[in-house]
Design a protein around this motif. Structure first.
Motif, PDB file in Angstrom:
ATOM      1  N   ALA A 314       0.827  -1.208   0.000  1.00  0.00           N
ATOM      2  CA  ALA A 314       0.000   0.000   0.000  1.00  0.00           C
ATOM      3  C   ALA A 314       0.858   1.253   0.000  1.00  0.00           C
ATOM      4  CB  ALA A 314      -0.938  -0.006   1.205  1.00  0.00           C
ATOM      5  N   SER A 315       1.928   1.257   0.793  1.00  0.00           N
ATOM      6  CA  SER A 315       2.823   2.417   0.843  1.00  0.00           C
ATOM      7  C   SER A 315       3.495   2.666  -0.507  1.00  0.00           C
ATOM      8  CB  SER A 315       3.902   2.203   1.912  1.00  0.00           C
ATOM      9  OG  SER A 315       3.325   2.127   3.192  1.00  0.00           O
ATOM     10  N   SER A 316       3.741   1.585  -1.255  1.00  0.00           N
ATOM     11  CA  SER A 316       4.423   1.731  -2.546  1.00  0.00           C
ATOM     12  C   SER A 316       3.567   2.432  -3.595  1.00  0.00           C
ATOM     13  CB  SER A 316       4.847   0.353  -3.069  1.00  0.00           C
ATOM     14  OG  SER A 316       3.723  -0.390  -3.539  1.00  0.00           O
ATOM     15  N   VAL A 317       2.243   2.465  -3.385  1.00  0.00           N
ATOM     16  CA  VAL A 317       1.361   3.121  -4.357  1.00  0.00           C
ATOM     17  C   VAL A 317       0.693   4.366  -3.766  1.00  0.00           C
ATOM     18  CG1 VAL A 317       0.902   1.043  -5.720  1.00  0.00           C
ATOM     19  CG2 VAL A 317      -0.531   1.534  -3.729  1.00  0.00           C
ATOM     20  N   GLU A 318       1.219   4.864  -2.643  1.00  0.00           N
ATOM     21  CA  GLU A 318       0.625   6.039  -2.018  1.00  0.00           C
ATOM     22  C   GLU A 318       0.614   7.236  -2.962  1.00  0.00           C
ATOM     23  OE1 GLU A 318       0.909   8.812   2.005  1.00  0.00           O
ATOM     24  OE2 GLU A 318       2.529   7.409   1.520  1.00  0.00           O
TER      25      GLU A 318
END
Length: 343
Positions: A314-318
């Motif tokens: 999820a953090s990678s596509v923030e």
């Protein structure tokens, strides 16, 4: 930033108190009877339709029978098409509608904010966020579409179900054709997990799972139960990866034609029904899980390390979500949530 859960619970208690003030307002004076329809997209026994029926009861009781609401489940009045439902609501073909924020997102990208993966920790936090300035502004801005936003109704966090294999890590999504709602916010995250997202209308989902057109889907436990997905899915992963929020809304012209006392009854009943739904679904989570186990579903509870692997994706596509929502509004919403956590 570390959350102060006790303070957040207190804030939510204050919010709940404001919902119940005036709940016993006087019965509307006798006048010509008002008849309204309320559409939901889910089955009769689903949490959203049960909430709609509770709202119907509150309105009829508090208006002394002057206002009669007829609830139509399963998308019966809009052919099962959420985009069509929103357009029909704005055009006046529907009186009242309960539909989720993710389905409003194609019309206003800011609604994608509710669907950012792992943005919220639980239902209480979502409920508190709906009272913030960013959330209330979104509801007011629906008037641009000919729609009057009446209330937010909070949903539980979403879980993952699959038929062929359990999901315990992002790698387990590789090769899976996975149904997501018709929203880019869901497509973005499940693509990042390695799945092949398939945006399929909810009304077509059971058949798609039954025929193995798709291998899995994600929804709150109450939906998994009421839609009988346990008949066509084997595994449920307690991922709590995303949520969205129901919006109770009215056609604006219809709304403006109603007497002020009737508007007040509808607004208060909408808020009180939202409180009822929050309490009902919080209490029912364990019961839904028991029922799904009894019907043969295997329940996968993620360890903290397994959950962190999903959060890392999820953090990678923030940055994509920030672009999808709109940078300025995204930052405003983040600040509002941080303020709640530090209250």
């Amino acid at each position: 930033m570390k959350a102060k859960r006790g303070a957040l619970v207190w804030l939510t208690a204050v919010w709940i108190l404001t919902l119940t003030v005036g709940a016993a307002a006087g019965v509307a004076s006798a006048a010509e009877q008002i008849r309204l329809t309320l559409s939901t997209p889910d089955p009769t026994n689903s949490p959203i339709t049960l909430t709609a029926k509770y709202f119907e009861q509150l309105v009829e009781q508090r208006s002394g029978g002057r206002v009669q609401i007829q609830v139509y489940p399963d998308g019966a009045l809009f052919g099962g098409s959420p985009p069509a439902a929103i357009k029909q609501l704005g055009a006046g073909a529907l009186d009242l509608l309960a539909l989720t924020t993710s389905l409003y997102a194609p019309f206003d990208a800011r609604f994608n904010m509710f669907t950012v993966p792992f943005f919220f920790r639980d239902m209480i936090e979502v409920a508190a966020f709906t009272t913030t300035d960013p959330a209330t502004q979104l509801l007011r801005d629906l008037e641009r579409m000919g729609i009057e936003g009446l209330a937010y109704w909070v949903r539980p966090m979403r879980k993952i179900t699959t038929s062929s294999r359990p999901v315990r890590s992002p790698g387990d999504f590789k090769g899976l054709r996975f149904r997501v709602p018709q929203s880019p916010a869901y497509v973005t995250y499940f693509q990042a997990l390695g799945a092949s997202p398939a945006p399929i209308a909810f009304g077509e989902l059971y058949t798609a799972l039954q025929t193995r057109t798709v291998d899995g889907q994600e929804n709150p436990l109450g939906v998994i139960w009421s839609a009988r997905f346990y008949e066509v899915q084997k595994y449920v992963t307690m991922s709590d990866h995303q949520t969205d929020v129901w919006i109770l809304a009215a056609n604006k012209k219809k709304w403006e034609s109603l007497p002020k006392d009737v508007q007040d009854i509808l607004l208060q009943a909408g808020r009180d029904a939202g409180l009822w739904k929050l309490n009902f679904e919080t209490a029912m989570e364990a019961e839904y899980l028991r029922r799904l186990r009894d019907r043969g579903m295997e329940v996968i509870v993620l360890s903290p390390e397994q959950r962190q692997a999903f959060e890392k994706v999820a953090s990678s596509v923030e940055s994509k979500y920030k672009e999808l929502v709109g940078g300025a509004f995204y930052e405003e919403a983040v600040k509002a949530l941080q303020a709640l956590r530090n209250f």
